[in-house]
Each structure stands twice: as structure tokens, then as C-alpha cells.
Design a protein around this motif. Structure first.
Motif, PDB file in Angstrom:
ATOM      1  N   ASP A   1     -52.706   8.599 -35.003  1.00 51.02           N
ATOM      2  CA  ASP A   1     -51.365   8.288 -34.493  1.00 51.02           C
ATOM      3  C   ASP A   1     -50.752   7.081 -35.208  1.00 51.02           C
ATOM      4  OD1 ASP A   1     -51.090  10.277 -32.482  1.00 51.02           O
ATOM      5  OD2 ASP A   1     -52.380   9.110 -31.139  1.00 51.02           O
TER       6      ASP A   1
ATOM      7  N   GLU B   1     -54.030   7.292 -27.251  1.00 50.76           N
ATOM      8  CA  GLU B   1     -53.756   7.145 -28.679  1.00 50.76           C
ATOM      9  C   GLU B   1     -55.013   7.443 -29.485  1.00 50.76           C
ATOM     10  OE1 GLU B   1     -50.502   3.538 -28.143  1.00 50.76           O
ATOM     11  OE2 GLU B   1     -52.480   3.063 -28.960  1.00 50.76           O
ATOM     12  N   ARG B   2     -54.793   7.946 -30.700  1.00 47.72           N
ATOM     13  CA  ARG B   2     -55.889   8.209 -31.641  1.00 47.72           C
ATOM     14  C   ARG B   2     -55.576   7.488 -32.946  1.00 47.72           C
ATOM     15  NH1 ARG B   2     -54.706  14.353 -30.561  1.00 47.72           N
ATOM     16  NH2 ARG B   2     -53.533  14.029 -32.471  1.00 47.72           N
ATOM     17  N   GLN B   3     -56.576   7.319 -33.775  1.00 48.93           N
ATOM     18  CA  GLN B   3     -56.346   6.645 -35.057  1.00 48.93           C
ATOM     19  C   GLN B   3     -55.327   7.382 -35.918  1.00 48.93           C
ATOM     20  OE1 GLN B   3     -59.779   5.341 -37.184  1.00 48.93           O
ATOM     21  NE2 GLN B   3     -60.297   3.858 -35.610  1.00 48.93           N
TER      22      GLN B   3
ATOM     23  N   ASP C   1     -57.622   1.469 -26.662  1.00 43.05           N
ATOM     24  CA  ASP C   1     -58.846   2.212 -26.317  1.00 43.05           C
ATOM     25  C   ASP C   1     -59.661   1.444 -25.283  1.00 43.05           C
ATOM     26  OD1 ASP C   1     -58.254   4.258 -28.095  1.00 43.05           O
ATOM     27  OD2 ASP C   1     -59.640   3.552 -29.649  1.00 43.05           O
TER      28      ASP C   1
END
Length: 177
Positions: A25, A21-23, A54
Motif C-alpha cells: 500500500d 494496511e500492507r507494505q 501494524d
């Protein structure tokens, strides 16, 4: 706790690439969280959950987002998490946005993640599923998981599905103890 190889950060299926996941997302993850039978989640809580994931990814497990190879928006995620189990025998989980359900994405991605998690040296994975969650039960069957036991919590029965090749009579760490 034993030492395991980390799950690769990027995995591929025939139709998706699975990445942490990324910010950025956060907006679609808020939509995904809203499909759960749980209280609503706001943007700050979603970002907190991404940061927590994370930390799991840094420990070698965690969630992977299903990103279609054609560049369209994410479909959901699959994860290897501690959840109700343990770091040594973690949970395999999958969750898709409503528009991605029923198309085989969960099975495809969870199978790749299952294989990657077992390749780390772990002997068993669990999936905890409510008996009325027919879609997740179908995915579990397609993944070759079997019901090893049933417990209950404040919301009712929970089936513990296990990867094959182990002794399903053995309780996971912390359950029933």
C-alpha cells in the motif's frame, strides 16, 4: 487501561472491504500523505508508518484501508487510533484520496468502523476536526457525532466530536490536565 475485544481485521461496507494496511500500500499511501498540510513523506517513512499501524492493529485498533469490491485501487483509510485521545477513548479518523472524496465512502466506512470499535466495549470515540474542514464536519454529523468541546494547538482551533450516549462534558484522558 482496560481490556477490549479487538476490532475485526476485515470489515465490509456496501462498496468496500476494509482491511489493515500492507507494505504494498506504500505508493498510494505516499500520495494520500502528500494531500495533507504537512511535510512530504518518503518511501521509508511510509513503510515506518505502516509498521507502526501494524502495531496498533496487533493491539486491537488501527487503520483499515478502503478497498473497492470491484478490485480497483484503494480509496483511502479509516482508523481508530490513540491520536489526541486515549486507548480507552480513541479517535475515529478518516482520510480519502482526492478522487474518492464527496462520494460517501468516508461516511460509509467510518460508520462501520465506529460500530466495530464501540462493539469492543468502548463507551466513547472522538474525532478531532479543524473548524474549516467542512467535509470532515459533514461526515461527523452523518455519523451522529456532536461537538463536545474545542481546544487549540499550534495550528489553531480543534473541535472534539464525540459519539452520543456519553457525557460530552467529560474531558478525554490527558486533555486539559
Amino acid at each position: 487501561m482496560s481490556t477490549y475485544a479487538p476490532i475485526p481485521l476485515e470489515l465490509r461496507t456496501a462498496r468496500t472491504v476494509l482491511t489493515p494496511e500492507r507494505q504494498d500500500d506504500a505508493p498510494w499511501l505516499e500520495r494520500l500523505f502528500a494531500t495533507r498540510d504537512a511535510p512530504p513523506v518518503d518511501a521509508s517513512e511510509t513503510l515506518r508508518r505502516i509498521r507502526a499501524m501494524d502495531e496498533l492493529v496487533a493491539r486491537g485498533i488501527g487503520a483499515r484501508v478502503l478497498r473497492p469490491l470491484d478490485g480497483s485501487p484503494p480509496l483511502g483509510d479509516v482508523a481508530v487510533i490513540v491520536g489526541r485521545a486515549s486507548f480507552d477513548e480513541p479517535e475515529l479518523a478518516w482520510e480519502l484520496l482526492p478522487e474518492a472524496r464527496g462520494q460517501g465512502y468516508a461516511t460509509e466506512a467510518a460508520a462501520v468502523l465506529r460500530d466495530a470499535a464501540l462493539a469492543t466495549g468502548r463507551q466513547r470515540l472522538w474525532a478531532t476536526i479543524r473548524p474549516d474542514n467542512t467535509a470532515s464536519r459533514r461526515v461527523a454529523v452523518k455519523l451522529g457525532l456532536v461537538v463536545a468541546r474545542t481546544t487549540s494547538d499550534e495550528r489553531g482551533p480543534v473541535e472534539w466530536w464525540s459519539t452520543p450516549g456519553d457525557d460530552p462534558a467529560v474531558e478525554p484522558y490527558g486533555v486539559g490536565r
